[in-house]
Design an enzyme around this catalytic site. Structure first.
Site, PDB file in Angstrom:
ATOM      1  CG  ASP A  11      -1.823   1.194   1.294  1.00  0.00           C
ATOM      2  OD1 ASP A  11      -2.186   1.718   0.224  1.00  0.00           O
ATOM      3  OD2 ASP A  11      -2.185   1.605   2.413  1.00  0.00           O
ATOM      4  CD  GLU A  71      -5.004   1.020  -2.498  1.00  0.00           C
ATOM      5  OE1 GLU A  71      -5.885   0.316  -1.997  1.00  0.00           O
ATOM      6  OE2 GLU A  71      -4.555   2.057  -1.966  1.00  0.00           O
ATOM      7  CG  ASP A 143      -0.526   3.202   6.305  1.00  0.00           C
ATOM      8  OD1 ASP A 143      -1.098   3.751   5.353  1.00  0.00           O
ATOM      9  OD2 ASP A 143      -0.244   3.786   7.362  1.00  0.00           O
TER      10      ASP A 143
END
Length: 188
Positions: A11, A71, A143
């Site tokens: 991420d 992502e 996160d």
């Protein structure tokens, strides 16, 4: 017989880049590790990116994933913040690519839909579902939970990515294969 596949979810973020490692064997998922790579906000951008590069390189070296999922960038109203996120995302894509690992990318809405069933799920819902799907997962920050959700998403969609890669190679070999590859791309 299905072999174990170690999937690293990333991420990306300039301040905090979450990472999460799972193993999948067939349809079974298991938690291995997770954490966050941070950069010092007082440093110039180039040095912050170097910190992220070094941290992600350490994670890849220490945990030897087989595949990586990152992502995609969420575009917001602040163009400068989006650009900086893009820099961090570039590092997250580059490190595993340099290590020779296959890298897949997933939109945030697809991650939410895969893990929670809704493309507009809140952070709390994502964390709850990650805990449900990976009962042994221990994450202290959102996160890391998001990175685990990205890895879970890849575990669920990796077959489609394999087909796309296979047909992308076949597309160069004839018009029938090109139509198949185009149809697969529209389904993703």
């Amino acid at each position: 017989m299905t072999s174990d596949v170690r999937i690293l979810g990333i991420d990306p973020g300039l301040r905090r880049t979450g990472w999460g490692l799972i193993v999948t064997k067939g349809t079974k998922l298991a938690y291995l590790a997770c954490g966050v790579v941070t950069s010092d906000g007082d440093l110039p951008l180039a040095l912050r990116l170097r910190e992220l590069h070094e941290g992600i390189t350490r994670v890849v070296g220490d945990h030897t994933p087989d595949e990586v999922a990152v992502e995609e960038t969420f575009v917001n109203k602040d163009a400068q913040a989006t650009l900086k996120l893009g820099h961090a995302r570039a590092v997250a894509l580059l490190v595993p690519a340099l290590a020779g690992l296959p890298v897949s990318e997933y939109a945030a809405n697809l991650v939410k839909k895969t893990v929670c069933g809704s493309g507009h799920a809140e952070k709390v819902q994502i964390q709850a579902m990650v805990r449900f799907l990976l009962p042994k997962a221990e994450f202290k920050v959102a996160d890391a939970a998001d990175a685990l959700a990205i890895a879970i998403t890849h575990a669920n969609h990796r077959g489609a990515h394999s087909l796309k890669r296979l047909h992308a190679v076949d597309a160069a070999q004839g018009p029938g294969a090109a139509r198949i590859a185009a149809a697969l791309a529209r389904q993703a």
